[in-house]
Design a protein around this motif. Sequence first.
Motif, PDB file in Angstrom:
ATOM      1  N   ILE A  64      -7.603   3.633 -33.985  1.00  0.00           N
ATOM      2  CA  ILE A  64      -8.878   4.190 -33.222  1.00  0.00           C
ATOM      3  C   ILE A  64      -7.828   3.532 -32.409  1.00  0.00           C
ATOM      4  O   ILE A  64      -8.432   3.694 -30.413  1.00  0.00           O
ATOM      5  N   MET A  65      -6.569   3.084 -31.997  1.00  0.00           N
ATOM      6  CA  MET A  65      -5.632   2.776 -31.092  1.00  0.00           C
ATOM      7  C   MET A  65      -5.251   3.952 -30.550  1.00  0.00           C
ATOM      8  O   MET A  65      -4.873   3.923 -28.836  1.00  0.00           O
ATOM      9  N   ASP A  66      -5.175   5.282 -31.519  1.00  0.00           N
ATOM     10  CA  ASP A  66      -4.670   6.142 -30.510  1.00  0.00           C
ATOM     11  C   ASP A  66      -5.515   6.663 -29.777  1.00  0.00           C
ATOM     12  O   ASP A  66      -5.783   7.290 -29.049  1.00  0.00           O
ATOM     13  N   GLY A  71      -8.242   8.714 -24.996  1.00  0.00           N
ATOM     14  CA  GLY A  71      -9.762   8.738 -24.396  1.00  0.00           C
ATOM     15  C   GLY A  71      -9.440   8.110 -22.670  1.00  0.00           C
ATOM     16  O   GLY A  71      -9.937   8.607 -22.067  1.00  0.00           O
ATOM     17  N   HIS A  72      -8.444   7.256 -22.930  1.00  0.00           N
ATOM     18  CA  HIS A  72      -7.842   6.757 -21.011  1.00  0.00           C
ATOM     19  C   HIS A  72      -7.444   7.884 -20.335  1.00  0.00           C
ATOM     20  O   HIS A  72      -7.650   7.680 -19.203  1.00  0.00           O
ATOM     21  N   THR A  73      -6.751   8.786 -20.793  1.00  0.00           N
ATOM     22  CA  THR A  73      -6.031   9.752 -20.328  1.00  0.00           C
ATOM     23  C   THR A  73      -7.386  10.883 -19.475  1.00  0.00           C
ATOM     24  O   THR A  73      -6.936  11.559 -19.048  1.00  0.00           O
ATOM     25  N   THR A  78     -11.205  12.641 -15.747  1.00  0.00           N
ATOM     26  CA  THR A  78     -12.553  13.334 -15.420  1.00  0.00           C
ATOM     27  C   THR A  78     -12.420  12.431 -14.059  1.00  0.00           C
ATOM     28  O   THR A  78     -13.358  13.255 -12.809  1.00  0.00           O
ATOM     29  N   PHE A  79     -11.882  11.267 -13.992  1.00  0.00           N
ATOM     30  CA  PHE A  79     -12.154  10.865 -11.980  1.00  0.00           C
ATOM     31  C   PHE A  79     -11.844  11.647 -11.456  1.00  0.00           C
ATOM     32  O   PHE A  79     -12.100  11.859 -10.021  1.00  0.00           O
TER      33      PHE A  79
END
Length: 245
Positions: A64-66, A71-73, A78-79
């Motif tokens: 889950i941590m990975d 997902g953060h990157t 996307t931003f």
Amino acid sequence: MPPAIMPADLTTLDIIAFVWFVGSWVGFTVSQDHRLYGRNAVNQHLKIMRRHWMERMLERENRIMDAQLFGHTMHSCTFFASTNMLVLAALVGSFGAAERAQQFVSGLSFTVQTSHQLFEIKMMLMVVIFTFGFFKFTWALRQYNYCCALIGSAPMPPIPPEDRKVIARTIGEALTLAITALNGGIRAYYFALAALAWIIGPIPLIAASSGVVLVLTRRQAFSATEKVIRVQTQWLERNDSSKTK
């Protein structure tokens, strides 16, 4: 009689400045993304660190941590892609009022007097830069999706050490390719700021292009961040070597 292709006020210095700008961008990109393997630079350290990250990921049952880190990157990519589209739309829309913008800019005390045709060329350069950035960001997003498939298909532990290293190297290289495309898009923002200096004149364009290269080089190879990441990378490599002995 057909209109001239090149503006009459386009000087030799303008051409030299433009070539310097393109050469600075291409030269820095080639050196950072393709030529500096094994050198002390942030991007090169992170390539090694991603491989170690994937090895640790393959050792964990709970990933889950990975997934959250990954997902953060993707959200960051996307931003930048969305912001890039807004900037590109604003630039294209500005051509409707290009004549008024050219008169306003030419009236400033620190800018050179340019014809309407040359001003449009300078604005078109900005459009080309952000279009390039958009393609880089979207290609990075697609590669992130490919990495999701690679990570999702990774086997659960226990995995033989030889297989774990091969899988980790493959996923790590795929992730590095995605981040390289993302870095290329972000780099377009820096050089767009340098291209904006062409409105002031060709000498400021040369100075801004050189300044961007110096700033990015310092951050990559001579910053405090590089030193911290290098220490962690060297420790990971030493620890990995001791395990294989």
